[in-house]
Design an enzyme around this catalytic site. Structure first.
Site: not given
Length: 412
Positions: A220, A346, A375
């Site tokens: 991320s 996502d 995600h």
């Protein structure tokens, strides 16, 4: 006169007899019930196999990297079967922290001092019991970068440490300033655009274990920071390889997606509150330079960045910060083998913002896109407590880099 109790008993008896003999609703003992269950199951199975379970798309800028991944990482060619009862992106994203196990890992903590007087916490897993790489001076090492407010105790980090341990490798987790319990010594935290701390950590690790091969994995925001770093450093990067998971490639598109009503309710507000909690924890240090009360009134990540992050790192505007934080602008300059995994569904990194065209122009970069996964989700199996699809990509690519890295020489 028939009593109400007797009347009810007679009615219940008659109803039970009717259901048993006429409708036969026992779920697995009746034709009707069993037919309904089988019909629904067959329909759902067909939908799942046709629309949900699909092979990922592998895009690489060069044939050599593409073939290397096909040969050394079979996961890139296999159909990804998301957990059949929670394949939807938001469900995967929300459930992953709760359903995946947290393997026990014993870290050795190290605090290093930054040039500005701040301190950074590194969590080492030395893996001194490694049988495949018993020499600690040459033991392959993976630097791990957690997400926005993540630490070395996140389940996805623990799983990567566990897999590295099983392969005989060492790990070191780079915790961003102020997130893992250490004291914030200066009024500065972190952001995806600023890679000074990461560069210092990489140099420190390389000095500490100068004979050991080193690669890095970012998740991320950690992936965004890592991608920005390798793009800006170009040929000066000494990492053997890089793998990036669920990175937000264009911050403008990411924040716009997270500001849609449902996603704002499910994710944006929560992440904003987490960021604010981190700031409030270090209020005594930060309030000397920033209006913390104003920061605490932010309702979205964008508002938080406007009131805090962009100001802290000296950007003229939040738009300038978002532009600098977007890794999409640095892909063309990446000179180290970099594999990137994203899910097309996502909401943190929308499909239309995934840099397919930019990747096609750089032979050092490959992009793996699954149809589902959310995600940092990528759940698979009936009950996804252990390995995820993301874990398997990490395991296979890491092993390929360390054990067969000669195949990555001269990707041009």
């Amino acid at each position: 006169m028939i009593s109400p109790e007797l009347n009810f008993n007679l009615f219940s008896s008659d109803l039970s007899l009717y259901l048993k003999n006429q409708v036969k609703v026992e779920l697995f003992g009746s034709g009707v019930g069993l037919s309904l269950v089988l019909g629904f199951s067959a329909a759902y199975a067909c939908y799942y196999l046709i629309s949900v379970a699909k092979k990922p798309i592998l895009i690489a800028g060069g044939k050599k990297f593409h073939q290397f991944l096909r040969d050394q990482c079979p996961v890139v060619s296999e159909t990804y079967y998301p957990t059949f009862w929670c394949w939807e992106s938001r469900v995967q994203t929300l459930l992953r922290p709760f359903v995946t196990a947290k393997p026990w890992v014993s870290y050795r903590n190290e605090l290093i001092r930054a040039p500005d007087g701040g301190q950074i916490s590194l969590d080492w897993f030395d893996n001194d019991d490694s049988t495949s790489h018993p020499d600690q001076s040459t033991r392959p090492t993976v630097l791990l970068l957690p997400g926005l407010t993540g630490t070395s105790r996140e389940s996805y980090i623990l799983h990567m440490v566990q897999q590295s341990r099983d392969m005989g490798y060492r790990c070191v987790v780079f915790n961003n300033r102020g997130v893992s319990g250490e004291k914030l010594l200066t009024p500065r935290t972190y952001c995806a655009a600023n890679t000074e701390d990461l560069e210092m950590v990489i140099e420190h690790v390389q000095r500490t274990i100068d004979k050991a091969p080193l690669m890095a994995a970012g998740v991320s925001m950690g992936g965004m920071m890592l991608a920005n770093y390798v793009g800006r450093k170009g040929s000066d990067v000494r990492l053997k390889g890089v793998v990036v998971f669920s990175a937000g490639w264009d911050v403008f598109e990411c924040t716009a997606s997270l500001e849609k009503p449902l996603d704002r309710f499910l994710f944006n507000s929560y992440l904003t509150s987490c960021l604010q909690a981190s700031v409030d924890r270090h209020r005594t240090v930060l309030e000397k330079k920033y209006d913390i009360d104003h920061v605490m009134k932010a309702k979205t990540i964008r508002e938080f960045d406007e009131r805090f992050t962009s100001i802290m790192f000296g950007y003229p505007s939040n738009e300038d910060y978002y532009r600098d934080a977007s890794p999409i602008h640095n892909i063309k300059s990446v000179q180290v083998p970099m594999l990137c995994l994203n899910a097309a569904d996502d909401v943190f990194s929308p499909n239309h913002a995934i840099p397919v065209d930019a990747v096609k122009q750089n032979p050092n970069v490959a992009l793996l896109i699954t149809c589902h996964g959310g995600h940092i989700g990528f759940l698979e199996g009936l009950w996804p407590r252990q390995s995820t699809y993301m874990d398997r990509v990490f395991q296979q690519f890491t092993k390929a880099v360390f054990e067969n890295g000669s195949g990555l020489n001269d990707l041009h």
